[in-house]
Design a protein around this motif. Sequence first.
Motif, PDB file in Angstrom:
ATOM      1  N   ILE A  22      10.526  11.569  -3.395  1.00 34.88           N
ATOM      2  CA  ILE A  22       9.515  12.469  -3.200  1.00 34.88           C
ATOM      3  C   ILE A  22      10.010  13.666  -2.558  1.00 34.88           C
ATOM      4  CG2 ILE A  22       7.319  12.877  -1.908  1.00 34.88           C
ATOM      5  CD1 ILE A  22       6.915  10.111  -1.961  1.00 34.88           C
ATOM      6  N   SER A  23       9.851  14.859  -2.994  1.00 32.83           N
ATOM      7  CA  SER A  23      10.417  16.131  -2.374  1.00 32.83           C
ATOM      8  C   SER A  23       9.250  16.768  -1.391  1.00 32.83           C
ATOM      9  CB  SER A  23      10.670  16.984  -3.573  1.00 32.83           C
ATOM     10  OG  SER A  23       9.775  17.384  -4.307  1.00 32.83           O
ATOM     11  N   ARG A  24       9.739  17.623  -0.631  1.00 27.95           N
ATOM     12  CA  ARG A  24       8.770  18.460   0.061  1.00 27.95           C
ATOM     13  C   ARG A  24       7.759  19.210  -0.735  1.00 27.95           C
ATOM     14  NH1 ARG A  24      10.650  19.257   5.539  1.00 27.95           N
ATOM     15  NH2 ARG A  24      12.705  18.458   5.828  1.00 27.95           N
ATOM     16  N   ASP A  25       8.257  19.696  -1.964  1.00 22.59           N
ATOM     17  CA  ASP A  25       7.364  20.197  -2.914  1.00 22.59           C
ATOM     18  C   ASP A  25       6.199  19.483  -3.402  1.00 22.59           C
ATOM     19  OD1 ASP A  25       8.600  22.560  -2.425  1.00 22.59           O
ATOM     20  OD2 ASP A  25      10.055  22.388  -4.353  1.00 22.59           O
ATOM     21  N   GLU A  26       6.765  18.104  -3.835  1.00 28.89           N
ATOM     22  CA  GLU A  26       5.558  17.220  -4.308  1.00 28.89           C
ATOM     23  C   GLU A  26       4.607  16.942  -3.378  1.00 28.89           C
ATOM     24  OE1 GLU A  26       7.998  14.477  -7.645  1.00 28.89           O
ATOM     25  OE2 GLU A  26       8.623  14.219  -5.471  1.00 28.89           O
ATOM     26  N   ILE A  27       5.066  16.776  -2.007  1.00 25.98           N
ATOM     27  CA  ILE A  27       4.164  16.636  -0.786  1.00 25.98           C
ATOM     28  C   ILE A  27       3.261  17.956  -0.641  1.00 25.98           C
ATOM     29  CG2 ILE A  27       3.745  16.394   1.727  1.00 25.98           C
ATOM     30  CD1 ILE A  27       6.191  14.565   1.813  1.00 25.98           C
ATOM     31  N   GLU A  28       3.731  19.021  -0.623  1.00 31.05           N
ATOM     32  CA  GLU A  28       2.805  20.095  -0.680  1.00 31.05           C
ATOM     33  C   GLU A  28       2.044  20.270  -1.645  1.00 31.05           C
ATOM     34  OE1 GLU A  28       1.096  23.380   0.679  1.00 31.05           O
ATOM     35  OE2 GLU A  28       2.375  22.104   1.888  1.00 31.05           O
ATOM     36  N   ALA A  29       2.423  19.969  -2.996  1.00 35.89           N
ATOM     37  CA  ALA A  29       1.617  20.078  -4.229  1.00 35.89           C
ATOM     38  C   ALA A  29       0.323  18.941  -4.009  1.00 35.89           C
ATOM     39  CB  ALA A  29       2.147  19.839  -5.512  1.00 35.89           C
ATOM     40  N   LYS A  30       0.620  17.787  -3.429  1.00 33.59           N
ATOM     41  CA  LYS A  30      -0.485  16.932  -3.217  1.00 33.59           C
ATOM     42  C   LYS A  30      -1.575  17.587  -2.126  1.00 33.59           C
ATOM     43  CE  LYS A  30      -2.096  12.482  -3.611  1.00 33.59           C
ATOM     44  NZ  LYS A  30      -2.267  11.759  -4.696  1.00 33.59           N
ATOM     45  N   ARG A  67       0.900  -1.232  -0.045  1.00 37.70           N
ATOM     46  CA  ARG A  67       0.055  -0.113  -0.058  1.00 37.70           C
ATOM     47  C   ARG A  67       0.957   1.282  -0.121  1.00 37.70           C
ATOM     48  NH1 ARG A  67      -5.249   0.731   1.435  1.00 37.70           N
ATOM     49  NH2 ARG A  67      -5.748   2.810   0.803  1.00 37.70           N
ATOM     50  N   ILE A  68       1.700   1.228   0.709  1.00 36.28           N
ATOM     51  CA  ILE A  68       2.758   2.294   0.957  1.00 36.28           C
ATOM     52  C   ILE A  68       3.465   2.566  -0.530  1.00 36.28           C
ATOM     53  CG2 ILE A  68       4.634   3.329   2.023  1.00 36.28           C
ATOM     54  CD1 ILE A  68       2.247   3.630   3.732  1.00 36.28           C
ATOM     55  N   SER A  69       4.047   1.583  -1.169  1.00 35.90           N
ATOM     56  CA  SER A  69       4.491   1.483  -2.278  1.00 35.90           C
ATOM     57  C   SER A  69       3.630   2.319  -3.358  1.00 35.90           C
ATOM     58  CB  SER A  69       4.968   0.339  -2.801  1.00 35.90           C
ATOM     59  OG  SER A  69       5.497   0.179  -4.109  1.00 35.90           O
ATOM     60  N   ASN A  70       2.349   1.824  -3.490  1.00 37.35           N
ATOM     61  CA  ASN A  70       1.466   2.488  -4.256  1.00 37.35           C
ATOM     62  C   ASN A  70       1.336   4.075  -4.011  1.00 37.35           C
ATOM     63  OD1 ASN A  70       0.938   0.378  -5.819  1.00 37.35           O
ATOM     64  ND2 ASN A  70      -0.858  -0.422  -4.710  1.00 37.35           N
ATOM     65  N   ASN A  71       1.198   4.348  -2.824  1.00 38.22           N
ATOM     66  CA  ASN A  71       0.748   5.686  -2.275  1.00 38.22           C
ATOM     67  C   ASN A  71       2.294   6.327  -2.823  1.00 38.22           C
ATOM     68  OD1 ASN A  71      -1.361   4.811  -1.162  1.00 38.22           O
ATOM     69  ND2 ASN A  71      -0.792   4.932   0.965  1.00 38.22           N
ATOM     70  N   PHE A  72       3.278   5.926  -2.561  1.00 41.12           N
ATOM     71  CA  PHE A  72       4.713   6.519  -2.901  1.00 41.12           C
ATOM     72  C   PHE A  72       4.576   7.051  -4.454  1.00 41.12           C
ATOM     73  CE2 PHE A  72       8.999   6.814  -4.565  1.00 41.12           C
ATOM     74  CZ  PHE A  72       9.813   7.475  -3.594  1.00 41.12           C
ATOM     75  N   LYS A  73       4.056   6.071  -5.187  1.00 37.95           N
ATOM     76  CA  LYS A  73       4.101   6.540  -6.718  1.00 37.95           C
ATOM     77  C   LYS A  73       3.168   7.554  -6.960  1.00 37.95           C
ATOM     78  CE  LYS A  73       5.006   1.758  -7.838  1.00 37.95           C
ATOM     79  NZ  LYS A  73       4.422   0.508  -8.072  1.00 37.95           N
ATOM     80  N   LEU A 100      12.610  11.818  -0.272  1.00 41.30           N
ATOM     81  CA  LEU A 100      12.452  10.773   0.431  1.00 41.30           C
ATOM     82  C   LEU A 100      12.464   9.497  -0.758  1.00 41.30           C
ATOM     83  CD1 LEU A 100       9.244  11.288   2.771  1.00 41.30           C
ATOM     84  CD2 LEU A 100      11.833  11.388   3.303  1.00 41.30           C
ATOM     85  N   SER A 101      13.573   8.588  -0.527  1.00 41.13           N
ATOM     86  CA  SER A 101      13.460   7.516  -1.485  1.00 41.13           C
ATOM     87  C   SER A 101      12.634   6.476  -1.239  1.00 41.13           C
ATOM     88  CB  SER A 101      14.850   6.998  -1.618  1.00 41.13           C
ATOM     89  OG  SER A 101      15.188   6.308  -0.514  1.00 41.13           O
ATOM     90  N   PRO A 160       6.323  17.670   8.165  1.00 44.57           N
ATOM     91  CA  PRO A 160       7.748  18.173   8.279  1.00 44.57           C
ATOM     92  C   PRO A 160       8.698  17.668   9.242  1.00 44.57           C
ATOM     93  CG  PRO A 160       6.083  20.017   8.162  1.00 44.57           C
ATOM     94  CD  PRO A 160       5.303  18.782   8.317  1.00 44.57           C
ATOM     95  N   ARG A 161       8.396  17.370  10.370  1.00 42.30           N
ATOM     96  CA  ARG A 161       9.514  16.893  11.349  1.00 42.30           C
ATOM     97  C   ARG A 161       9.675  15.480  11.144  1.00 42.30           C
ATOM     98  NH1 ARG A 161       7.714  18.892  17.345  1.00 42.30           N
ATOM     99  NH2 ARG A 161       8.214  16.696  17.654  1.00 42.30           N
ATOM    100  N   ALA A 162       8.467  14.500  10.612  1.00 39.84           N
ATOM    101  CA  ALA A 162       8.780  13.327  10.371  1.00 39.84           C
ATOM    102  C   ALA A 162       9.669  13.241   8.768  1.00 39.84           C
ATOM    103  CB  ALA A 162       7.165  12.650   9.924  1.00 39.84           C
ATOM    104  N   PHE A 163       9.390  13.954   8.010  1.00 37.04           N
ATOM    105  CA  PHE A 163      10.129  14.125   6.788  1.00 37.04           C
ATOM    106  C   PHE A 163      11.633  14.210   6.921  1.00 37.04           C
ATOM    107  CE2 PHE A 163      12.197  15.509   2.968  1.00 37.04           C
ATOM    108  CZ  PHE A 163      11.366  15.540   1.846  1.00 37.04           C
ATOM    109  N   ALA A 164      11.968  15.149   7.749  1.00 39.86           N
ATOM    110  CA  ALA A 164      13.688  15.218   8.367  1.00 39.86           C
ATOM    111  C   ALA A 164      13.974  13.909   8.917  1.00 39.86           C
ATOM    112  CB  ALA A 164      13.681  16.291   9.313  1.00 39.86           C
TER     113      ALA A 164
END
Length: 174
Positions: free
Chosen positions: A77-85, A61-67, A141-142, A127-131
């Motif tokens: 995944i960059s912070r910008d991609e997360i913010e765009a979502k 599930r996480i792999s699909n979500n990552f995509k 995030l790879s 943000p804190r979890a991202f770091a």
Amino acid sequence: MMRNRTFILGATVLAVALTGLSAPSFAAKNKLMPEQRAERMIKRLDTSGDSKVSLQELQARISNNFKSFDTNGDGEISRDEIEAKRQAFREARKAWRDARAKTGGERDQAIARLREARPAMLPGMRPRAFARIDADGNGTLSAAEVAAATERIFKRRDRNGDGMIDAADFTRKV
């Protein structure tokens, strides 16, 4: 005159009592209990139908979500991609709110856009979890970093250590 006042007073007391009794039931509908949240999560993630979630089911599930977050397809995944979502979800939610009073196709389209834009579960969204999850500190995030974080989350949630997450893991006090 006295009977009238007594009747009005009695009716008022009865109305207040009925309102007080019904308020908790309305509140309970809006806020899920921990067991209910666990049940919903297990139902969403359980692909085998055994009412348990394995690490493999969660990783899939996480792999699909990552995509879905990796919009440029670079495997990170960059912070910008997360913010765009998140921004796409905000816009879809606003469109849905505007269309709620309408009927027919426009409302159905707004609901479909809202479901499509809804951010999926992914370690590192905050943000804190991202770091914390960005182990190499490169600002992205790879898939490997997300998979490692997912495994840590799974092990922490699997409180009885049986390799599966089930309802008992949510209610067990450790």
